[in-house]
Design a protein around this motif. Structure first.
Motif, mmCIF file in Angstrom:
data_model
loop_
_atom_site.group_PDB
_atom_site.id
_atom_site.type_symbol
_atom_site.label_atom_id
_atom_site.label_comp_id
_atom_site.label_asym_id
_atom_site.label_seq_id
_atom_site.Cartn_x
_atom_site.Cartn_y
_atom_site.Cartn_z
ATOM 1 N N ILE A 1 0.750 -1.436 -0.059
ATOM 2 C CA ILE A 1 -0.030 0.124 0.165
ATOM 3 C C ILE A 1 0.894 1.227 0.020
ATOM 4 O O ILE A 1 0.592 2.125 -0.868
ATOM 5 C CB ILE A 1 -1.002 -0.035 1.146
ATOM 6 N N GLU A 2 1.659 1.171 1.064
ATOM 7 C CA GLU A 2 2.871 2.421 0.921
ATOM 8 C C GLU A 2 3.571 2.518 -0.571
ATOM 9 O O GLU A 2 3.500 3.696 -0.999
ATOM 10 C CB GLU A 2 3.995 2.132 1.822
ATOM 11 N N GLU B 1 0.966 4.335 -2.807
ATOM 12 C CA GLU B 1 0.729 5.814 -2.574
ATOM 13 C C GLU B 1 1.958 6.410 -2.764
ATOM 14 O O GLU B 1 1.787 7.602 -3.493
ATOM 15 C CB GLU B 1 0.547 5.727 -1.056
ATOM 16 N N SER B 2 3.129 5.937 -2.707
ATOM 17 C CA SER B 2 4.447 6.796 -3.027
ATOM 18 C C SER B 2 4.451 7.017 -4.517
ATOM 19 O O SER B 2 4.930 8.225 -4.874
ATOM 20 C CB SER B 2 5.559 6.190 -2.321
ATOM 21 N N GLN C 1 -1.829 8.341 -4.611
ATOM 22 C CA GLN C 1 -3.079 7.900 -4.080
ATOM 23 C C GLN C 1 -2.880 6.755 -3.043
ATOM 24 O O GLN C 1 -2.080 5.822 -3.419
ATOM 25 C CB GLN C 1 -4.060 7.532 -5.093
ATOM 26 N N ARG C 2 -3.795 6.848 -2.085
ATOM 27 C CA ARG C 2 -3.695 5.825 -0.990
ATOM 28 C C ARG C 2 -4.895 4.881 -1.505
ATOM 29 O O ARG C 2 -5.970 5.417 -1.123
ATOM 30 C CB ARG C 2 -3.464 6.193 0.289
ATOM 31 N N TYR D 1 -7.425 0.914 2.582
ATOM 32 C CA TYR D 1 -6.851 -0.101 3.512
ATOM 33 C C TYR D 1 -6.970 0.178 4.740
ATOM 34 O O TYR D 1 -6.664 1.316 5.484
ATOM 35 C CB TYR D 1 -5.128 -0.128 3.228
#
Length: 375
Positions: A73-74, A77-78, A82-83, A86
């Motif tokens: 997930i990180e 997003e990085s 966009q995240r 979760y």
């Protein structure tokens, strides 16, 4: 290196994202990207709650991929800004009656023996955590490390990021020289050449690939909207009602995902009887769902193998198979992407590769396949 990926569900997209992070380029080929099993999936990341007797190496696969999820997930997003949605909000498995409680407690002992988090709770303790639970539940088990992700959010973010690499056509056939796959032919006749090709369609179907031991198992999923006010539940609730499984997964917009039936009737439409049973069983655990409204009813085929483990391995020097993730595709996406990308690099030595070897069903899987001859 350039790679063709046939299939743009959560597995194909995750593989493309992983390959990109390793400096490669990919072409994704799918007529309806993200609209298959990934679209319907509830997104439970539940290595403990998904534990069943007799599934051996599957437990290790699920636990390893769940542990990889925060970093997955990180990274998304990085790279994309966009995240995905979760939530590390734990899972409560609830027994509706004493017979269900006995089955649940037996399963909890297996979970603990495998090193998974599973804490037995009294009904009063469970209702303290989730006050909307019915007053007459028989018991519960808290799986602290079982979380959730909204697969639609993951798919949308990755699709937006990879949109320029997507060809929205059906991949019709593999093309090769008789011993090595080197291209994919689309329904419109395009020949897409690549150094490597990955078949990541859920059911592993494409002309030129011999039949793989995957069957469609349909599931009916409902999305319902909670009543106004505080959220009905804050954790994923998985229930056992008269030995039948049911689950409710809360989303950040106060909607709930309710599922899921298991049908092998080859009927792709939502089944009214299955939908009624899901609602009835869920209401026995959470009576408040009677005040919810229906947002959506969906049915999709999940690609199941005989042992519920994916088929992931090399088929020829230019072709890798990554399919058959059954109901675990969302949970196994980080691990599946890593193992698939490792094979593209010629590295199939990960300890878990053997557990997903596509040739493990000797009587059902052919080690040879046919491809169209390159013109």
């Amino acid at each position: 290196m350039h790679v063709n990926i046939v299939g743009a569900g959560i597995i194909g997209l995750s593989v493309a994202f992983e390959l990109e992070s390793r400096g490669h380029t990919a072409t994704l080929i799918d007529p309806a990207p993200g609209q298959g099993a990934s679209y319907a999936a509830a997104g439970m990341l539940a290595p403990a709650a998904e534990t069943v007797w007799g599934h051996g190496p599957l437990h290790e696969l699920l636990a390893a991929s769940n542990a990889a999820y925060p970093k997955f997930i990180e990274r998304i997003e990085s790279v994309t800004g966009q995240r995905p949605d979760y939530l590390q909000n734990s899972t409560l498995v609830v027994a509706a009656e004493p017979a269900d409680r006995e089955a649940l407690h037996e399963l909890a002992e297996l979970q603990v023996s495998l090193g998974l988090s599973a804490e037995k709770l009294l009904p009063s303790q469970a209702r303290k955590l989730e006050p909307a639970l019915a007053a007459n539940i028989a018991g519960a088990v808290l799986c602290q490390d079982d979380h959730q992700v909204d697969p639609r959010s993951v798919v949308k973010i990755l699709l937006d990021h990879l949109r320029g690499r997507l060809i929205e056509e059906r991949a019709q056939a593999l093309v090769g020289d008789g011993s090595r796959t080197n291209a994919v032919r689309t329904a419109s006749g395009k020949i897409l050449e690549a150094d490597q090709t990955i078949v990541a369609t859920g059911l592993g179907t494409i002309d030129g690939l011999d039949r793989v031991p995957v069957r469609p198992v349909y599931g009916d999923i409902l999305r319902i909207q909670g009543p106004a006010g505080p959220p009905l539940i804050t954790r994923t609730i998985r229930g056992i009602v008269h030995r039948e499984p049911v689950y409710l997964v809360p989303r950040k917009d106060d909607s709930l995902v309710l599922g899921a039936s298991v049908r092998e009737d080859r009927q792709p439409a939502v089944n009214i009887g299955a939908m009624h049973l899901l609602l009835d069983n869920a209401r026995k655990l959470i009576p408040g769902i009677s005040d919810c409204t229906l947002n959506e009813a969906t049915a999709r085929a999940r690609p199941a193998t005989p042992d519920d483990r994916p088929l992931l391995g090399r088929i020829d020097p230019g072709l890798v198979l990554s399919t058959g993730y059954s109901r675990h595709g969302v949970l196994l996406a980080p691990l599946g992407a890593t193992l698939t990308a490792d094979l593209i690099h010629g590295n199939g030595t990960h300890p878990l590769h053997q557990a997903v070897n596509p040739h493990r069903f000797a009587t059902a899987t052919q080690t040879n396949h046919r491809t169209e001859q390159h013109p």
